[in-house]
Design an enzyme around this catalytic site. Structure first.
Site, PDB file in Angstrom:
ATOM      1  N   HIS A 150      66.748  -8.444  82.838  1.00 40.49           N
ATOM      2  CA  HIS A 150      67.051  -9.117  81.575  1.00 40.49           C
ATOM      3  C   HIS A 150      67.836  -8.163  80.690  1.00 40.49           C
ATOM      4  O   HIS A 150      67.980  -6.980  81.006  1.00 40.49           O
ATOM      5  CB  HIS A 150      65.767  -9.545  80.849  1.00 40.49           C
ATOM      6  CG  HIS A 150      64.883  -8.393  80.450  1.00 40.49           C
ATOM      7  ND1 HIS A 150      63.916  -7.867  81.274  1.00 40.49           N
ATOM      8  CD2 HIS A 150      64.827  -7.646  79.312  1.00 40.49           C
ATOM      9  CE1 HIS A 150      63.302  -6.871  80.654  1.00 40.49           C
ATOM     10  NE2 HIS A 150      63.836  -6.705  79.460  1.00 40.49           N
ATOM     11  N   HIS A 201      60.580 -13.307  80.275  1.00 39.77           N
ATOM     12  CA  HIS A 201      61.842 -13.355  79.526  1.00 39.77           C
ATOM     13  C   HIS A 201      63.020 -13.079  80.439  1.00 39.77           C
ATOM     14  O   HIS A 201      62.990 -12.216  81.296  1.00 39.77           O
ATOM     15  CB  HIS A 201      61.859 -12.419  78.319  1.00 39.77           C
ATOM     16  CG  HIS A 201      61.687 -10.959  78.611  1.00 39.77           C
ATOM     17  ND1 HIS A 201      61.097 -10.463  79.729  1.00 39.77           N
ATOM     18  CD2 HIS A 201      62.045  -9.874  77.884  1.00 39.77           C
ATOM     19  CE1 HIS A 201      61.099  -9.148  79.689  1.00 39.77           C
ATOM     20  NE2 HIS A 201      61.665  -8.766  78.582  1.00 39.77           N
ATOM     21  N   HIS A 215      68.970  -3.018  75.036  1.00 38.46           N
ATOM     22  CA  HIS A 215      68.814  -2.421  76.361  1.00 38.46           C
ATOM     23  C   HIS A 215      69.129  -3.420  77.460  1.00 38.46           C
ATOM     24  O   HIS A 215      69.135  -4.623  77.237  1.00 38.46           O
ATOM     25  CB  HIS A 215      67.405  -1.850  76.564  1.00 38.46           C
ATOM     26  CG  HIS A 215      66.294  -2.849  76.514  1.00 38.46           C
ATOM     27  ND1 HIS A 215      65.569  -3.111  75.372  1.00 38.46           N
ATOM     28  CD2 HIS A 215      65.757  -3.653  77.473  1.00 38.46           C
ATOM     29  CE1 HIS A 215      64.636  -4.015  75.627  1.00 38.46           C
ATOM     30  NE2 HIS A 215      64.730  -4.373  76.892  1.00 38.46           N
ATOM     31  N   HIS A 247      54.136  -2.915  77.295  1.00 37.52           N
ATOM     32  CA  HIS A 247      54.470  -3.803  76.195  1.00 37.52           C
ATOM     33  C   HIS A 247      53.318  -4.789  75.986  1.00 37.52           C
ATOM     34  O   HIS A 247      52.753  -5.294  76.964  1.00 37.52           O
ATOM     35  CB  HIS A 247      55.708  -4.642  76.534  1.00 37.52           C
ATOM     36  CG  HIS A 247      57.001  -3.901  76.552  1.00 37.52           C
ATOM     37  ND1 HIS A 247      57.424  -3.081  75.529  1.00 37.52           N
ATOM     38  CD2 HIS A 247      58.013  -3.892  77.458  1.00 37.52           C
ATOM     39  CE1 HIS A 247      58.629  -2.601  75.819  1.00 37.52           C
ATOM     40  NE2 HIS A 247      58.995  -3.068  76.980  1.00 37.52           N
ATOM     41  N   GLU A 266      66.029   0.108  80.645  1.00 43.75           N
ATOM     42  CA  GLU A 266      64.584  -0.025  80.795  1.00 43.75           C
ATOM     43  C   GLU A 266      64.276  -0.226  82.276  1.00 43.75           C
ATOM     44  O   GLU A 266      65.018  -0.911  82.972  1.00 43.75           O
ATOM     45  CB  GLU A 266      64.079  -1.245  80.006  1.00 43.75           C
ATOM     46  CG  GLU A 266      62.586  -1.514  80.177  1.00 43.75           C
ATOM     47  CD  GLU A 266      62.105  -2.764  79.436  1.00 43.75           C
ATOM     48  OE1 GLU A 266      62.852  -3.761  79.407  1.00 43.75           O
ATOM     49  OE2 GLU A 266      60.990  -2.724  78.909  1.00 43.75           O
TER      50      GLU A 266
HETATM   51 FE   LIG Z   1      63.151  -5.322  77.979  1.00 40.03          FE
END
Ligand SMILES: [Fe+2]
Length: 314
Positions: A150, A201, A215, A247, A266
């Site tokens: 993503h 996501h 990112h 997260h 990431e």
């Molecule tokens: Fe992310």
């Protein structure tokens, strides 16, 4: 009709040789195409389309555009009509305009980022093939993520973010999986996490001082792979922004780090949860904003709010 997944991120980089060395040997991507101007097209081992990252030699380290793949070519015409009916200009570019891709549907999202949608890209296959495949490629280098997972784009303030999140839900059929809400009675979205698949996501928007890219994220299987990735970063003097963490949002296991031109990357691991059409949107409130982003400490870490990739100026 529908968007399936992220297709590629297109970035300007300062030193193409350093970029190639970094992404080949530390990240473990492979160069699948190199243009005469030095532009590199690279992919992860578990991806089957020609490339997922584009690196253009430049004197600026900036964001050009992001592309998402739709199921079939006719989706582009249907989506063009929907986008225009919503009041946003969109155009179809002929096949070949973007390297190795069929027709492109180009538009500027309310977040101010250029998006390209496409249905066709040259197929090259996974590094492990599709006949009795090994679980992972024995000759892959470095961190070797499965795929580009993503991107998180930064918007100039929450109003742009909210307009983009609304557009992605109402026009592009993304689902709002999670949001961070701030301001009076939580009336402003500070971040939105939107899914077009079953993952938490496929794109995120983060409200900041200006439009940019926060990112680009690569998928790993799990926590042990995150630790191994951080070990490799340590061995290779990679600048880590945030060491291995979880997260709260998405439940993802994460490292934030910088590549040679300063773009934040990431490594993201874990399924998190399955997004279903009837799953209620998860909301993080302003008092737990940082718990949502960095669950263990619940505090701001690294340069989350101060470092990001600017938009291309040329
Ligand atoms: Fe992310």
């Amino acid at each position: 009709m529908g968007i399936m997944r992220i297709g590629h991120v297109d970035l300007n980089v300062l030193d193409i040789k350093a970029t190639r060395d970094y992404y080949e040997n530390i990240m473990g991507l492979t160069v699948e195409r190199e243009d005469a101007d030095g532009t590199l097209y690279m992919k992860c081992w578990d991806e089957w389309d020609k490339y997922s990252m584009v690196f253009r030699p430049s004197d600026e380290s900036t964001f050009n555009k992001v592309a998402y793949k739709v199921e079939k070519d006719s989706d582009l015409d249907e989506l063009k009509a929907k986008i225009e009916a919503y009041g946003i200009a969109a155009e179809i570019l002929p096949a070949g305009t973007v390297a190795e891709c069929g027709r492109i549907l180009k538009f500027i999202s309310p977040s101010d980022h250029e998006f390209n949608l496409y249905a066709e890209k040259t197929f090259v296959g996974k590094a492990t093939g599709d006949r009795n495949p090994a679980p992972w490629p024995i000759d892959a280098k470095g961190i070797k993520p499965h795929w580009l997972d993503h991107t998180a784009l930064m918007t100039a303030g929450p109003e742009k973010l909210m307009a983009a999140a609304k557009f992605f839900q109402e026009v592009l059929d993304f689902k709002l999986a999670e949001q961070i809400c701030v301001g009076p009675e939580g009336s402003l979205q500070a971040a939105a996490f939107l899914s077009c698949s079953s993952t938490p996501h496929d794109i995120a928007f983060i409200a900041g001082p200006e439009a940019g890219m926060h990112h680009a994220s690569f998928f790993l299987d799990g926590w042990s792979d995150i630790l191994r990735a951080a070990d490799i970063m340590g061995m290779s003097n990679v600048k880590i922004d945030v060491t291995p963490q979880r997260h709260g949002v998405t439940r993802g296991e994460t490292i934030y780090f910088f590549e040679p031109s300063g773009h934040r990357l990431e490594t993201f691991a874990g399924l998190g949860y399955l997004v279903q059409p009837d799953m209620p949107t998860i909301t993080w409130t302003e008092d737990e904003l940082w718990r949502g982003i960095f669950y263990h400490t619940g505090e701001e870490a690294g340069s989350f709010t101060s470092a990001y990739t600017l938009m291309a100026t040329k």
